[in-house]
Design an enzyme around this catalytic site. Structure first.
Site, PDB file in Angstrom:
ATOM      1  N   GLU A  43       0.838  -1.200   0.000  1.00 55.67           N
ATOM      2  CA  GLU A  43       0.000   0.000   0.000  1.00 55.67           C
ATOM      3  C   GLU A  43       0.872   1.249   0.000  1.00 55.67           C
ATOM      4  O   GLU A  43       1.943   1.282   0.600  1.00 55.67           O
ATOM      5  CB  GLU A  43      -0.894  -0.004   1.253  1.00 55.67           C
ATOM      6  CG  GLU A  43      -1.820   1.202   1.346  1.00 55.67           C
ATOM      7  CD  GLU A  43      -2.639   1.235   2.628  1.00 55.67           C
ATOM      8  OE1 GLU A  43      -3.713   1.848   2.618  1.00 55.67           O
ATOM      9  OE2 GLU A  43      -2.187   0.654   3.639  1.00 55.67           O
ATOM     10  N   LYS A 115      -9.439   1.488  -2.457  1.00 58.77           N
ATOM     11  CA  LYS A 115      -9.661   1.018  -1.088  1.00 58.77           C
ATOM     12  C   LYS A 115     -11.026   1.467  -0.576  1.00 58.77           C
ATOM     13  O   LYS A 115     -11.365   2.652  -0.621  1.00 58.77           O
ATOM     14  CB  LYS A 115      -8.541   1.554  -0.198  1.00 58.77           C
ATOM     15  CG  LYS A 115      -8.594   1.092   1.245  1.00 58.77           C
ATOM     16  CD  LYS A 115      -7.397   1.661   2.013  1.00 58.77           C
ATOM     17  CE  LYS A 115      -7.359   1.239   3.458  1.00 58.77           C
ATOM     18  NZ  LYS A 115      -6.193   1.841   4.158  1.00 58.77           N
ATOM     19  N   CYS A 156      -5.080  -3.227   2.891  1.00 54.78           N
ATOM     20  CA  CYS A 156      -4.815  -2.924   4.301  1.00 54.78           C
ATOM     21  C   CYS A 156      -6.039  -3.081   5.210  1.00 54.78           C
ATOM     22  O   CYS A 156      -6.445  -4.181   5.522  1.00 54.78           O
ATOM     23  CB  CYS A 156      -4.205  -1.531   4.417  1.00 54.78           C
ATOM     24  SG  CYS A 156      -3.327  -1.231   5.981  1.00 54.78           S
TER      25      CYS A 156
END
Length: 276
Positions: A43, A115, A156
């Site tokens: 990330e 995300k 994440c």
């Protein structure tokens, strides 16, 4: 279904996009030289910058992003699939996306993922994070096609929301991905167990490249890039927070065997919630 070699590249991204491109390229080349056919970076590969004002001065629109452009050239040279775990991408409306890219060996972008879940938390050690103050959350879960299998994409904090990965597994994904910049505190407590849980629940490989160490902007990340087998076993780990890479064989047939052994997806049933 044939097996392939996957690699996680672990980085310590700085506040300089140019420096991060050089760091990533060196590690990607090393991983490809060691036999990796699929390489994943963590990330925020292109920059880790806590100041929103400074971030906005340094990042680019997707069409102009220098790391993405270099990655597309690099894969064409190396003949690999490259998964940019995520880049900070400026959007036309002035917002920012935390966006992952899957790039094919010809340099074409095969998939994008923004995300979904924003890391808005206050940790016991006094750390506070408000990703939603800078980043626009995504709205679509993505399953991408690799030559060997289907791959679910996440980033994440998404790892804490198992419904994403169940939906991807139900659609046929035999490999799930969670490139990350986990904080040192949450990583030490939860990184391994969350990664292994997502693998076990879904009978899928989990491949997660990580940021590691103390960064130029002051944050500390956990490292420990992982490749987990579909039985939940750790088959490769970079057992520290220094930059580097780790390799493992991913065999889609193993995911199929595990799903036949414990058919949790096939046995899943709808239910009613009572007493809420």
């Amino acid at each position: 279904m044939t097996s392939f070699t996957a690699a996680c590249v672990q980085m310590r991204s700085s506040r300089s996009v140019a420096d991060n491109i050089a760091q990533a390229e060196d590690l990607i080349r090393q991983a490809a030289g060691a036999g990796a056919q699929y390489v994943q970076t963590p990330e925020m590969s292109n920059i880790l910058e806590r100041s929103r004002a400074d971030l906005m001065q340094k990042i680019s629109l997707e069409a102009d992003d220098p790391m993405l452009a270099r990655f597309r050239q690099l894969v064409a040279e190396l003949g690999i699939h490259l998964h940019a775990g995520s880049l900070a991408i400026r959007l036309a409306d002035g917002q920012v996306a935390n966006r992952a890219f899957l790039i094919g060996p010809d340099g074409a972008i095969l998939a994008r993922y923004d995300k979904i879940h924003m890391f808005d938390v206050d940790l016991p050690n006094g750390e506070s994070w408000r990703e939603s103050a800078t980043y626009r959350p995504g709205e679509e879960s993505i399953v991408a096609e690799l030559p060997w299998l289907k791959m679910g994409m996440a980033v994440c904090y998404d790892v804490r929301f198992p419904a994403i990965f169940r939906s991807q597994a139900r659609s046929g994904a035999a490999m799930l991905t969670m490139p990350a910049a986990f904080t040192r505190q949450t990583g030490a407590a939860h990184w391994h167990v969350l990664q292994r849980a997502r693998a076990i629940e879904n009978g899928a490989y989990v491949v997660s490249a990580a940021q590691g160490g103390t960064h130029e902007d002051g944050r500390e990340t956990y490292g420990h890039s992982l490749i987990i087998g579909p039985w939940g076993d750790v088959i490769a780990e970079l057992d520290h927070d220094e930059p580097g890479f780790v390799l493992a064989t991913v065999d889609p047939a193993e995911s199929l065997k595990v799903r036949q052994r414990i058919p949790a997806i096939a046995n899943e049933r709808d239910f009613a919630l009572v007493g809420a």
